[in-house]
Design a protein around this motif. Structure first.
Motif, PDB file in Angstrom:
ATOM      1  N   THR A 112      -5.586  14.246   7.959  1.00  0.00           N
ATOM      2  CA  THR A 112      -4.308  13.716   7.521  1.00  0.00           C
ATOM      3  C   THR A 112      -4.125  12.286   7.999  1.00  0.00           C
ATOM      4  OG1 THR A 112      -1.933  14.150   7.412  1.00  0.00           O
ATOM      5  CG2 THR A 112      -2.987  14.579   9.521  1.00  0.00           C
ATOM      6  N   SER A 113      -3.385  11.539   7.219  1.00  0.00           N
ATOM      7  CA  SER A 113      -2.932  10.210   7.618  1.00  0.00           C
ATOM      8  C   SER A 113      -1.711   9.891   6.773  1.00  0.00           C
ATOM      9  CB  SER A 113      -4.013   9.150   7.425  1.00  0.00           C
ATOM     10  OG  SER A 113      -4.087   8.755   6.076  1.00  0.00           O
ATOM     11  N   GLN A 114      -1.060   8.792   7.084  1.00  0.00           N
ATOM     12  CA  GLN A 114       0.114   8.393   6.329  1.00  0.00           C
ATOM     13  C   GLN A 114      -0.235   7.538   5.121  1.00  0.00           C
ATOM     14  OE1 GLN A 114       2.402   6.711   9.562  1.00  0.00           O
ATOM     15  NE2 GLN A 114       3.400   8.669   9.956  1.00  0.00           N
ATOM     16  N   GLY A 115      -1.496   7.184   4.984  1.00  0.00           N
ATOM     17  CA  GLY A 115      -1.925   6.335   3.881  1.00  0.00           C
ATOM     18  C   GLY A 115      -1.984   7.071   2.556  1.00  0.00           C
ATOM     19  N   ALA A 116      -2.010   6.312   1.484  1.00  0.00           N
ATOM     20  CA  ALA A 116      -1.974   6.879   0.134  1.00  0.00           C
ATOM     21  C   ALA A 116      -3.171   7.765  -0.171  1.00  0.00           C
ATOM     22  CB  ALA A 116      -1.873   5.758  -0.896  1.00  0.00           C
ATOM     23  N   ILE A 117      -4.358   7.416   0.325  1.00  0.00           N
ATOM     24  CA  ILE A 117      -5.530   8.254   0.045  1.00  0.00           C
ATOM     25  C   ILE A 117      -5.851   9.176   1.224  1.00  0.00           C
ATOM     26  CG2 ILE A 117      -6.515   6.635  -1.607  1.00  0.00           C
ATOM     27  CD1 ILE A 117      -8.592   5.905   0.593  1.00  0.00           C
ATOM     28  N   SER A 118      -4.972   9.206   2.195  1.00  0.00           N
ATOM     29  CA  SER A 118      -5.118  10.061   3.365  1.00  0.00           C
ATOM     30  C   SER A 118      -6.492   9.851   3.993  1.00  0.00           C
ATOM     31  CB  SER A 118      -4.864  11.517   2.993  1.00  0.00           C
ATOM     32  OG  SER A 118      -4.944  12.328   4.135  1.00  0.00           O
ATOM     33  N   THR A 119      -7.276  10.894   4.122  1.00  0.00           N
ATOM     34  CA  THR A 119      -8.574  10.787   4.801  1.00  0.00           C
ATOM     35  C   THR A 119      -9.731  11.011   3.833  1.00  0.00           C
ATOM     36  OG1 THR A 119      -8.506  13.121   5.452  1.00  0.00           O
ATOM     37  CG2 THR A 119      -7.569  11.523   6.987  1.00  0.00           C
ATOM     38  N   ALA A 120      -9.519  10.717   2.573  1.00  0.00           N
ATOM     39  CA  ALA A 120     -10.546  10.965   1.556  1.00  0.00           C
ATOM     40  C   ALA A 120     -11.847  10.219   1.847  1.00  0.00           C
ATOM     41  CB  ALA A 120     -10.019  10.610   0.169  1.00  0.00           C
ATOM     42  N   ALA A 121     -11.768   8.952   2.208  1.00  0.00           N
ATOM     43  CA  ALA A 121     -12.988   8.179   2.458  1.00  0.00           C
ATOM     44  C   ALA A 121     -13.722   8.687   3.693  1.00  0.00           C
ATOM     45  CB  ALA A 121     -12.655   6.697   2.599  1.00  0.00           C
ATOM     46  N   ALA A 122     -12.989   8.994   4.743  1.00  0.00           N
ATOM     47  CA  ALA A 122     -13.621   9.520   5.962  1.00  0.00           C
ATOM     48  C   ALA A 122     -14.343  10.830   5.672  1.00  0.00           C
ATOM     49  CB  ALA A 122     -12.588   9.714   7.058  1.00  0.00           C
ATOM     50  N   GLN A 123     -13.687  11.702   4.931  1.00  0.00           N
ATOM     51  CA  GLN A 123     -14.311  12.989   4.629  1.00  0.00           C
ATOM     52  C   GLN A 123     -15.553  12.808   3.756  1.00  0.00           C
ATOM     53  OE1 GLN A 123     -11.786  16.385   3.733  1.00  0.00           O
ATOM     54  NE2 GLN A 123     -10.016  15.272   4.540  1.00  0.00           N
ATOM     55  N   ALA A 143      -8.957  19.092   1.429  1.00  0.00           N
ATOM     56  CA  ALA A 143      -7.644  18.918   2.073  1.00  0.00           C
ATOM     57  C   ALA A 143      -7.496  17.502   2.605  1.00  0.00           C
ATOM     58  CB  ALA A 143      -7.464  19.934   3.194  1.00  0.00           C
ATOM     59  N   TYR A 144      -6.978  16.630   1.745  1.00  0.00           N
ATOM     60  CA  TYR A 144      -6.641  15.263   2.125  1.00  0.00           C
ATOM     61  C   TYR A 144      -5.121  15.235   2.217  1.00  0.00           C
ATOM     62  CZ  TYR A 144     -11.164  14.774  -0.278  1.00  0.00           C
ATOM     63  OH  TYR A 144     -12.449  14.931  -0.710  1.00  0.00           O
ATOM     64  N   ILE A 145      -4.586  15.425   3.399  1.00  0.00           N
ATOM     65  CA  ILE A 145      -3.156  15.622   3.569  1.00  0.00           C
ATOM     66  C   ILE A 145      -2.460  14.297   3.863  1.00  0.00           C
ATOM     67  CG2 ILE A 145      -1.382  16.909   4.820  1.00  0.00           C
ATOM     68  CD1 ILE A 145      -3.512  18.643   3.315  1.00  0.00           C
ATOM     69  N   ARG A 146      -1.569  13.897   2.969  1.00  0.00           N
ATOM     70  CA  ARG A 146      -0.758  12.696   3.221  1.00  0.00           C
ATOM     71  C   ARG A 146       0.400  13.123   4.114  1.00  0.00           C
ATOM     72  NH1 ARG A 146       1.967   8.383  -0.954  1.00  0.00           N
ATOM     73  NH2 ARG A 146       2.523   6.906   0.676  1.00  0.00           N
ATOM     74  N   PHE A 147       0.396  12.625   5.330  1.00  0.00           N
ATOM     75  CA  PHE A 147       1.370  13.053   6.326  1.00  0.00           C
ATOM     76  C   PHE A 147       2.697  12.334   6.134  1.00  0.00           C
ATOM     77  CE2 PHE A 147       3.464  13.397  10.395  1.00  0.00           C
ATOM     78  CZ  PHE A 147       3.133  14.679  10.811  1.00  0.00           C
ATOM     79  N   SER A 148       3.767  13.095   6.223  1.00  0.00           N
ATOM     80  CA  SER A 148       5.098  12.502   6.250  1.00  0.00           C
ATOM     81  C   SER A 148       5.805  13.042   7.490  1.00  0.00           C
ATOM     82  CB  SER A 148       5.883  12.841   4.982  1.00  0.00           C
ATOM     83  OG  SER A 148       6.019  14.239   4.833  1.00  0.00           O
TER      84      SER A 148
END
Length: 190
Positions: A112-123, A143-148
């Motif tokens: 998860t991250s607050q960014g628009a693409i979350s953690t897609a690139a890292a994964q 599971a690329y979770i955009r955190f709010s």
């Protein structure tokens, strides 16, 4: 039938969003698996010269992974890739050469991250590393979770109903994936 999961959180921050996500996934798996969030902050930077006197922290990490039935990696994204502490932990657990603790382990990635693409690139960067290590990688759901803020509290309680529904589906898919693996099926038959 319950099984054990080694959870590796790629962030070292005490207030890590990914630690919150990991706790949430563990809570959603209550009664389905037992989880242990592994410590990686005490590992030295990987250096092959240290292998002859393998660090105790790395030996512990390898043992915890080897004794688990499955692995769940929860990672933030730093500069479109995985954070150094996570890669360091993976390097230690896969060494010395020929003694890879990850081999054949059913494994899932989330983050998860607050960014628009979350953690897609890292994964996406992590998947070839894990494939090389011969894990059995769960492909779906991703599971690329955009955190709010307020979505998951410090104790891992998911407060957003839509997020809870998605994360429960993810956990349930992981449980099914692990239970369907050949070594799990052989263990049930024995």
């Amino acid at each position: 039938m319950s099984f054990s999961v080694a959870v590796i959180v790629g962030s070292l921050r005490k207030e890590s969003l990914n630690l919150r996500l990991a706790k949430a996934l563990v809570k959603l798996g209550t009664g389905k698996f037992n989880a242990n969030i592994l410590r990686i902050d005490d590992l030295p930077l990987f250096n092959e010269e240290l292998e002859p006197n393998f660090p105790a922290s790395a030996t512990r990490l390898k043992s915890e992974i080897e004794n688990a039935d499955a692995v769940l990696i929860v990672t933030p994204e730093y500069n479109r890739s995985v954070p150094a502490p996570l890669k360091n932990a993976i390097d230690w657990a896969s060494r010395p050469y020929g003694k890879n603790s990850f081999a054949k382990k059913p494994t899932a990635i989330s983050g998860t991250s607050q960014g628009a693409i979350s953690t897609a690139a890292a994964q996406q960067h992590l998947k070839p590393v894990l494939n090389y290590l011969d894990v059995r990688l769960m492909g779906q759901p991703e599971a690329y979770i955009r955190f709010s803020e307020g979505m998951i509290d410090q104790d891992g309680n998911v407060t957003n109903p839509d997020s809870q529904k998605f994360l429960q589906k993810y956990v349930d898919s992981f449980v099914t994936f692990v239970q369907e693996q050949p070594q799990r099926a052989n263990a049930k038959a024995a």
